[in-house]
Scaffold this active site. Sequence first.
Site, PDB file in Angstrom:
ATOM      1  N   ASN A  22       0.867  -1.190   0.000  1.00 41.81           N
ATOM      2  CA  ASN A  22       0.000   0.000   0.000  1.00 41.81           C
ATOM      3  C   ASN A  22       0.897   1.232   0.000  1.00 41.81           C
ATOM      4  O   ASN A  22       2.111   1.122   0.165  1.00 41.81           O
ATOM      5  CB  ASN A  22      -0.967  -0.019   1.182  1.00 41.81           C
ATOM      6  CG  ASN A  22      -0.233  -0.047   2.511  1.00 41.81           C
ATOM      7  OD1 ASN A  22       0.484   0.901   2.859  1.00 41.81           O
ATOM      8  ND2 ASN A  22      -0.357  -1.144   3.233  1.00 41.81           N
ATOM      9  N   ASP A  32       1.655  -8.883   1.196  1.00 39.50           N
ATOM     10  CA  ASP A  32       2.502  -7.893   1.873  1.00 39.50           C
ATOM     11  C   ASP A  32       2.913  -8.410   3.266  1.00 39.50           C
ATOM     12  O   ASP A  32       4.101  -8.392   3.632  1.00 39.50           O
ATOM     13  CB  ASP A  32       1.693  -6.586   1.994  1.00 39.50           C
ATOM     14  CG  ASP A  32       2.540  -5.378   2.321  1.00 39.50           C
ATOM     15  OD1 ASP A  32       3.773  -5.505   2.342  1.00 39.50           O
ATOM     16  OD2 ASP A  32       1.949  -4.297   2.552  1.00 39.50           O
ATOM     17  N   GLY A 117      -6.666  -9.074  -4.281  1.00 39.97           N
ATOM     18  CA  GLY A 117      -7.101  -9.502  -2.952  1.00 39.97           C
ATOM     19  C   GLY A 117      -7.950  -8.418  -2.318  1.00 39.97           C
ATOM     20  O   GLY A 117      -9.039  -8.096  -2.815  1.00 39.97           O
ATOM     21  N   VAL A 118      -7.430  -7.826  -1.264  1.00 42.27           N
ATOM     22  CA  VAL A 118      -8.144  -6.775  -0.522  1.00 42.27           C
ATOM     23  C   VAL A 118      -8.560  -5.620  -1.437  1.00 42.27           C
ATOM     24  O   VAL A 118      -9.598  -4.989  -1.219  1.00 42.27           O
ATOM     25  CB  VAL A 118      -7.231  -6.217   0.596  1.00 42.27           C
ATOM     26  CG1 VAL A 118      -7.937  -5.149   1.406  1.00 42.27           C
ATOM     27  CG2 VAL A 118      -6.767  -7.333   1.505  1.00 42.27           C
TER      28      VAL A 118
END
Length: 170
Positions: A22, A32, A117-118
């Site tokens: 991020n 991450d 993903g997120v």
Amino acid sequence: MIEVHLGDITRLHVDVIVNAANHRLLGGGGVDGAIHRAAGPELLEACRQIGGCPVGDVRATPGFRLPVRRIYHTVGPVWRGGNLGEPELLASCYRQCLNLARRENAHSIAFPAISCGVYDYPPELAVEIAVEQVQVHLDRDGGPRHVIFCCFEDNMAELYRMQLDACVRR
Ligand code: AR6
């Protein structure tokens, strides 16, 4: 050579692995989190010194405890419907990583499914962009010759395989 690999990206012995980070570069969940856990606390310190990264761009660190020379931290776009520049930003992540790998003389590079993903990017659309960018790169001279799409889930790996097959047939 383009390869689809099913498994944990932190286990790969390549020159470069890419992290789906991020913009703060201070770690997080998903790939991450896995990369920070495996690389050790020195990675967080190195990222802190870099001080962040804009969406679509990349910053590099050493691999620390990972069996790689470099970790490229790129920041994918959050999917907000597709009309806010998401495709261009995602393409830029791949392009910036591949260009940096070329400048750093990396022979092999492994990508996770950035933003899938997120950040909620539709996997079918993301895979199209990822494969297109890598193929454009492989048609040019220099830079990494071995590109790995590293997937954590079988259905994601299947999407990459289908996209690569479709390109071969075209
Ligand atoms: N190896 C390979 N792929 C993995 C691994 C792994 N160890 N772990 C997860 N994936 P995500 P994003 C896959 O959410 O969407 C973080 O918190 C996962 O199944 O990691 O770009 C950051 O700090 C999925 O297909 O990244 C950001 O805040 C893909 O990696 C945010 O998430 C990407 O999922 C970035 O979101």
